[in-house]
Design an enzyme around this catalytic site. Structure first.
Site, PDB file in Angstrom:
ATOM      1  CE  LYS A  48      -0.919   1.025   4.935  1.00 40.48           C
ATOM      2  NZ  LYS A  48      -0.176  -0.026   5.655  1.00 40.48           N
ATOM      3  CG  HIS A  55       1.928  -1.850  11.802  1.00 44.06           C
ATOM      4  ND1 HIS A  55       2.439  -0.630  12.173  1.00 44.06           N
ATOM      5  CD2 HIS A  55       2.181  -1.975  10.473  1.00 44.06           C
ATOM      6  CE1 HIS A  55       2.977  -0.045  11.111  1.00 44.06           C
ATOM      7  NE2 HIS A  55       2.836  -0.842  10.066  1.00 44.06           N
ATOM      8  CD  GLU A  90       3.078  -7.129   8.132  1.00 44.56           C
ATOM      9  OE1 GLU A  90       2.596  -6.057   8.537  1.00 44.56           O
ATOM     10  OE2 GLU A  90       2.490  -8.213   8.259  1.00 44.56           O
TER      11      GLU A  90
HETATM   12  C1  LIG Z   1       0.739   0.084   6.478  1.00 44.74           C
HETATM   13  C2  LIG Z   1       1.163  -1.227   6.999  1.00 44.74           C
HETATM   14  C3  LIG Z   1       2.523  -1.582   6.987  1.00 44.74           C
HETATM   15  C4  LIG Z   1       3.622  -0.623   6.573  1.00 44.74           C
HETATM   16  O1  LIG Z   1       3.867   0.323   7.550  1.00 44.74           O
HETATM   17  P1  LIG Z   1       5.092   1.343   7.437  1.00 44.74           P
HETATM   18  O2  LIG Z   1       4.930   2.230   8.591  1.00 44.74           O
HETATM   19  O3  LIG Z   1       4.971   2.042   6.127  1.00 44.74           O
HETATM   20  O4  LIG Z   1       6.348   0.551   7.532  1.00 44.74           O
HETATM   21  C5  LIG Z   1       2.847  -2.846   7.408  1.00 44.74           C
HETATM   22  N1  LIG Z   1       1.911  -3.729   7.826  1.00 44.74           N
HETATM   23  C6  LIG Z   1       0.598  -3.419   7.844  1.00 44.74           C
HETATM   24  C7  LIG Z   1      -0.384  -4.452   8.309  1.00 44.74           C
HETATM   25  C8  LIG Z   1       0.180  -2.166   7.442  1.00 44.74           C
HETATM   26  O5  LIG Z   1      -1.127  -1.859   7.472  1.00 44.74           O
END
Ligand SMILES: *Cc1c(COP(=O)(O)O)cnc(C)c1O
Length: 505
Positions: A142, A271, A343
Site C-alpha cells: 500500500k 504493527h 512488513e
Molecule cells: C501500512 C502497513 C505496513 C507498513 O507500515 P510502514 O509504517 O509504512 O512501515 C505494514 N503492515 C501493515 C499491516 C500495514 O497496514
C-alpha cells in the site's frame, strides 16, 4: 461577497509578469553546463544511450543521479513551454531505484536475522530456512505499488504484505512470485476476498476478531493464520490500534475459537503504528508477542511465525533494529523453529522519490502585512501556488501527517541559487480550488521567487503517488525513473534477471 479583498497598499509582490511573460528561458550558461542533459530531453518513453528499457510494458529507466533528472525535467518543461505545449510545466517525480537498493543493504546490515532470500541458491535457501530463522521481509504494497518498485523488491527476494484482492493481483501480475511470498495482512477482510486469496494460493493471513475466524473457516479453511495483536501505538504518526489488533485479554478466547473451528494458527503479528518515532515500543510489542506464543501453547498450537510489522522510520531505523534484535534475544532465546518476518513500508521507498513542482501563481495573503515593519511579521507575506497539492502527491499531509519542506530547484532560469539571496516567510498551496489544499503553511523561501520557478520536495516515496486523486481535473504527476547513484548497477542486474526469467514484462 461580504468582504472585498484589498491588496495591501504597499504590496510586497509585483503582480505584473512583464519580464517573464510565459516561462523562464534557461540561460545559455545553464544549457551549456548541462549539455549532457540533452539526451534526456526526449519524450521519456523512448530509450536512448542514457536509458535502458528492461520491461517492454514500462517506461525506460535512465542512468545517473536523480538531481540530473530533476534538472533535465525542468529544462524539458522549458522547451515544451517555448513550443507552447499544453501543460508543459506539469509537476513530475524522479524515482531513484538505487535508493531502494541502498535501504535494502541497510536492512540486511542491521537485521541480519530478518534477511531476505536474495542471492542464496534454492537448495541453500531451504537449509537457511531450517537452520537459521527462515528469513523474509514482506514490504507493504500500500505504501507505494509503483510497478518498478514491485519488480525491484521482487527481484531482491522480498515478500509482499497485501491488504486487498487488488494488491494481491498486482503482485502476482508481476509473475514469478510464489503466492507463499504474500501475507494477506488485513485482519478484517471481505469473505469474497478470503475466498479469492485462497484460490490464488495465498494462505498466510491475519485476523484479530472472532467473525474473521468464522469467515476464514467458511472461505479458506486451510489458511495459515496469524493473530494480529494490539500494541502501544501512541508513539507513531499513524496509529492503527483504534482499528486493528486484538487486546491480549481477548486472545485466549480467539485462539480457543480457532481451535474449535479446526483452523491452523501459525503465529503472531503486530504493527506499532506507521512512522514510529520511539523505537522502544518494539520491546513491549515483542514481549506481548511472547505472551501470545505461550497462550497458543496452552490451547495446543505451536507457533513458528513472528511478524514484527512495519513502522520503520528512516532516521531511526538502526535504533529500531537494535531494539528489536535485543528484544528477540530476550524473549525468543530459542529460535530454532522460529521464522521472523517484518512488513517494512515507508522505510524502503520514502527517500527514493523526489517531486518537482512549478510555481503557477503567486499572490499576497489576505491578512495585511504591516507596510512599515514587514520584517518583524511572523506571518507569511507571499503565497505561492504550485501544480501538485494535497489532492495529489501531497495527500501525505492529510493522511500521513507529514510536514513538507520545499526548496528551490530553479529560480529565474538558473539552477544556481546563491545561499545569500534574501529570504522571506512564504506559504505554498496546491492548485485546486479547496482551501484545505495547503502544502506548507509557513516556510522560508527566496523573496525573488516568481511564477515559472520550480520547487523541489524530498522524501516523496511513501503514501504519496498511490493515494493521489484527480480532484478538480488535475492530472497525476508523472514519474521519471533512474538507476540512480551507488547501487544502480545492482538494480539493473536485479531487474534484468527478473526480465530474463520472463517476468515483469
Ligand atoms: C501500512 C502497513 C505496513 C507498513 O507500515 P510502514 O509504517 O509504512 O512501515 C505494514 N503492515 C501493515 C499491516 C500495514 O497496514
Amino acid at each position: 461577497m461580504s468582504q472585498t479583498q484589498l491588496l495591501p497598499a504597499l504590496c510586497p509582490i509585483d503582480f505584473s509578469l512583464s519580464h517573464k511573460d510565459s516561462f523562464p528561458h534557461y540561460s545559455e550558461k545553464a544549457l551549456n553546463s548541462f549539455k549532457i542533459l540533452d539526451s534526456f530531453l526526449v519524450p521519456s518513453d523512448q530509450p536512448t544511450d542514457e536509458s535502458v528499457r528492461i520491461f517492454p510494458s514500462l517506461p525506460p529507466i535512465h542512468y545517473g543521479h536523480p538531481e540530473i533528472h530533476l534538472r533535465a525535467g525542468i529544462m524539458r518543461a522549458s522547451r515544451l513551454a517555448e513550443a507552447q505545449e499544453p501543460n508543459a510545466e506539469k509537476a513530475f517525480f524522479v524515482a531513484d531505484l538505487s535508493q531502494v537498493y541502498r535501504q535494502h543493504m541497510r536492512w540486511k546490515a542491521s537485521l541480519p536475522e530478518i534477511q531476505p532470500f536474495y542471492g542464496a541458491p534454492p537448495d541453500l535457501r531451504k537449509q537457511i530456512q531450517v537452520i537459521l530463522i527462515a528469513p523474509l521481509f514482506f514490504t507493504a504494497v500500500k505504501c507505494n505499488p509503483d510497478p518498478y518498485i514491485l519488480r525491484l523488491l521482487a527481484s531482491l527476494g522480498a515478500g509482499f504484505d497485501c491488504a486487498s484482492n487488488g494488491e494481491i493481483s498486482q503482485v502476482l501480475g508481476v509473475g514469478g512470485i510464489d503466492p507463499a511470498r504474500i501475507i494477506f495482512a488485513n485482519p478484517c477482510k471481505a469473505v469474497s476476498f478470503i475466498r479469492s486469496a485462497g484460490k490464488a494460493g495465498v494462505d498466510t493471513m491475519t485476523f484479530d476478531n472472532a467473525d474473521e475466524l468464522y469467515k476464514i473457516a467458511r472461505a479458506h479453511s486451510s489458511a495459515k493464520l496469524v493473530v494480529r495483536i494490539l500494541t502501544d501505538d501512541s508513539k507513531s504518526l499513524c496509529a492503527f490500534g483504534i482499528k486493528f489488533g486484538a487486546p491480549l485479554h481477548t486472545v485466549p478466547g480467539l485462539l480457543g475459537k480457532a481451535r474449535e473451528l479446526g483452523l491452523n494458527v501459525v503465529g503472531v503479528s503486530f504493527h506499532v503504528g506507521s512512522g514510529c518515532y520511539d523505537p522502544s515500543v518494539y520491546t513491549d510489542a515483542i514481549a506481548r508477542a511472547r505472551a501470545v506464543f505461550d497462550m497458543g501453547r496452552e490451547v495446543g498450537y505451536t507457533f513458528n511465525l513472528l511478524d514484527v510489522g512495519g513502522g520503520f522510520e528512516d532516521a531511526l531505523f538502526e535504533q529500531a533494529a537494535a531494539v528489536i534484535t535485543k528484544a528477540i534475544d530476550q524473549y525468543f532465546p530459542d529460535r530454532s523453529a522460529l521464522k521472523i518476518i517484518a512488513e517494512p513500508g515507508r522505510f524502503y521507498v520514502s527517500k527514493a522519490f523526489k517531486l518537482a513542482a512549478n510555481i503557477i501563481a503567486r499572490r499576497a495573503p489576505l491578512v495585511e502585512v504591516s507596510a512599515t515593519t514587514p520584517e518583524v511579521s511572523d506571518e507569511p507575506s507571499v503565497m505561492y501556488y504550485i501544480n501538485d497539492g494535497v489532492y495529489g502527491a501531497f495527500n501525505c499531509i492529510l493522511f500521513d501527517h507529514q510536514v513538507i519542506h520545499p526548496y528551490v530547484l530553479s529560480m529565474d532560469g538558473s539552477f544556481h541559487v546563491p545561499a545569500s539571496v534574501p529570504q522571506k516567510l512564504s506559504s505554498v498551496w496546491g492548485p485546486t480550488c479547496d482551501s484545505i489544499d495547503c502544502v506548507s503553511p509557513k516556510t522560508t523561501l527566496p523573496s525573488a521567487l516568481q511564477v515559472g520557478d520550480w520547487l523541489g520536495f524530498d522524501n516523496m516515496g511513501a503514501y504519496t503517488v498511490c493515494a493521489a486523486s484527480q480532484f478538480n481535473g488535475f492530472e497525476l504527476s508523472n514519474v521519471i525513473y533512474t538507476m540512480g547513484g551507488a547501487g544502480g548497477l545492482e538494480v539493473q542486474k536485479a531487474l534484468a534477471g527478473l526480465a530474463a526469467s520472463g517476468h515483469g514484462l
